[in-house]
Design a protein around this motif. Structure first.
Motif, short mmCIF file in Angstrom:
data_model
loop_
_atom_site.label_atom_id
_atom_site.label_comp_id
_atom_site.label_asym_id
_atom_site.label_seq_id
_atom_site.Cartn_x
_atom_site.Cartn_y
_atom_site.Cartn_z
N ALA A 8 -9.88 6.22 -10.59
CA ALA A 8 -8.95 5.21 -10.08
C ALA A 8 -7.84 5.87 -9.28
CB ALA A 8 -8.35 4.43 -11.24
N LEU A 9 -7.48 5.27 -8.16
CA LEU A 9 -6.30 5.68 -7.41
C LEU A 9 -5.32 4.51 -7.45
CD1 LEU A 9 -5.03 7.86 -5.45
CD2 LEU A 9 -5.77 6.34 -3.60
N ILE A 10 -4.18 4.71 -8.13
CA ILE A 10 -3.14 3.67 -8.20
C ILE A 10 -2.12 3.98 -7.12
CG2 ILE A 10 -1.42 2.54 -9.66
CD1 ILE A 10 -2.90 3.97 -12.07
N VAL A 40 -0.35 7.60 -6.78
CA VAL A 40 0.38 7.92 -5.55
C VAL A 40 1.77 7.29 -5.61
CG1 VAL A 40 0.52 7.47 -3.05
CG2 VAL A 40 -1.67 8.09 -4.08
N SER A 41 2.78 8.09 -5.26
CA SER A 41 4.14 7.55 -5.06
C SER A 41 4.81 8.33 -3.94
CB SER A 41 4.96 7.60 -6.35
OG SER A 41 5.19 8.94 -6.73
N MET A 59 2.16 12.97 -4.26
CA MET A 59 3.36 12.48 -3.57
C MET A 59 2.99 12.33 -2.10
SD MET A 59 7.13 13.71 -4.48
CE MET A 59 7.49 14.84 -3.17
N LEU A 60 3.16 11.11 -1.59
CA LEU A 60 2.62 10.82 -0.27
C LEU A 60 3.34 9.62 0.33
CD1 LEU A 60 0.32 10.85 1.93
CD2 LEU A 60 -1.06 9.52 0.32
N GLN A 66 -1.18 10.90 9.55
CA GLN A 66 -1.72 12.27 9.48
C GLN A 66 -1.67 12.82 8.06
OE1 GLN A 66 0.10 15.05 12.18
NE2 GLN A 66 -1.03 16.79 11.37
N GLN A 67 -0.51 12.66 7.43
CA GLN A 67 -0.35 13.17 6.06
C GLN A 67 -1.32 12.46 5.10
OE1 GLN A 67 3.24 12.06 4.02
NE2 GLN A 67 3.30 13.90 2.77
#
Length: 372
Positions: A8-10, A40-41, A59-60, A66-67
């Motif tokens: 899972a990606l939250i 992800v936050s 962290m994103l 691009q990132q």
């Protein structure tokens, strides 16, 4: 779905529902489990966050194409499910459409860019602006005519810009390669300092300031909302529904309302809050003019003092509350109630007792040292 190795990606993991996801997916009884959980936050994890339950924190800034591609594309061969509870808020609905569409598109493009992509399902959390329209956009709000309550999922879209519609359209454009489900919440109750529209924390801060300064704890809405029916969405029920939809074939490519399944009046909520914080119940009197936003605008230093005195997690009142948005919502002259019939007919029976869940969440916020 045969696959048992679910990852899972939250996205938006530090918000109220993100935190609840982290805890629910790691339970031994989690539907579809065992789950590997990535979160992800935009910022580092706060100290109150249950970071031991995350297999990976990323962290994103998902607005940065691009990132996002550099970080997400290498994970495309692992992530099977995206739970989208991220949000960017601007008072202009056109800006909301641009920001939120960019975030979702950047993540989905990165995760589907590889021929080895494992992504099979995306859940998208939206809300009752689906039926109300862009109520916080000052250039549009006066023109809105909401749908009749109780709100039903197959009501046609309103003829106003709405970032929820834009995000739904992005998801349906991927329907050849993955399934999705849409989850429309009411006002959410949960525990976080990182949610933009945090009704419960806003009311808790207001109650503590009133108690600390010996002000009456007055209701900031109108007589209509004080006396008429409303509903809410407990973060745990929202998460339960999204996990259910993500592993249930019948629920694929469907939209569901998600509320606790009960109704209340704000008069009932006010009594619960008074009991929870030990403040006197003040009956609502429409003749007494009370400007909630104006009353709270200079109380930041009072909140700083409460935080300091009680050794709480350091927060700034302006960053954890939404007095303006809440004041607007509580002055709506509609019954704010969603139908849960479709959800039940499809097999989801999660529910919460709103009047019981409010003190439970306040207790959780106290344990997290966010409230005293």
């Amino acid at each position: 779905m045969e696959q048992t190795n679910r990852v899972a990606l939250i996205v938006g993991v530090t918000g109220m529902v993100g935190v609840a996801f982290t805890e629910a997916l790691k339970k031994p009884t989690a539907l579809g489990g065992p789950w590997t959980v990535y979160g992800v936050s935009r910022r580092p994890l706060p100290t109150w966050f249950p970071s031991s339950l995350l297999d990976k924190h990323i962290m994103l800034d998902t607005l940065n194409q691009q990132q996002t591609h550099e970080i997400m594309a290498p994970l495309s061969s692992q992530i099977t499910h995206v739970f989208w509870v991220a949000l960017q808020v601007n008072e202009s609905e056109q800006v909301n459409i641009s920001l939120n569409s960019t975030m979702l598109s950047n993540v989905l493009n990165a995760l589907t860019s590889s021929p080895n992509s494992k992504l099979s399902h995306v859940t998208l959390q939206t809300g009752t602006k689906q039926y109300l329209g862009p109520i916080f956009d000052p250039s549009l709000s006066a023109q809105l005519v909401p749908r009749d309550a109780p709100f039903i999922e197959d009501y046609p879209r309103l003829s106003f810009p709405n970032f929820y519609y834009a995000l739904e359209d992005i998801l349906t454009s991927y329907s050849k390669s993955l399934t999705y489900s849409i989850h429309r919440s009411s006002s959410i109750i949960g525990a976080s300092t990182r949610s933009y529209f945090n009704t419960l924390l806003t009311l808790c801060v207001y109650a503590l300031v009133c108690k600390h300064q010996n002000y009456p704890f007055r209701y900031p809405g109108n007589n209509y909302s004080w006396e008429h029916f409303w509903d809410m969405s407990d973060a745990r029920v929202l998460v339960e529904q999204q996990i259910w939809a993500s592993v249930t074939d019948k629920a694929k490519n469907e939209a569901f309302n998600c509320t606790n399944g009960d109704v209340f009046t704000w008069k009932m909520i006010w009594k619960v809050l008074c009991d929870t914080f030990g403040v006197e119940f003040v009956p609502f009197d429409e003749k007494e003019k009370f400007d909630f936003v104006d009353f709270m605008k200079d109380k930041g230093e009072v909140w700083d003092g409460i935080v300091e005195e009680n050794g709480l997690y350091k927060t700034k009142m302006e960053e954890i509350t939404c007095f303006d948005a809440l004041g607007q919502v509580l002055k709506l002259e509609i019954q704010h109630v969603c139908s849960m019939n479709k959800s039940r007919e499809f097999g989801f029976h999660g529910y919460a007792n709103t009047l019981k869940s409010i003190p439970e969440w306040v207790q959780k916020l106290r344990e997290m040292k966010i409230l005293s």
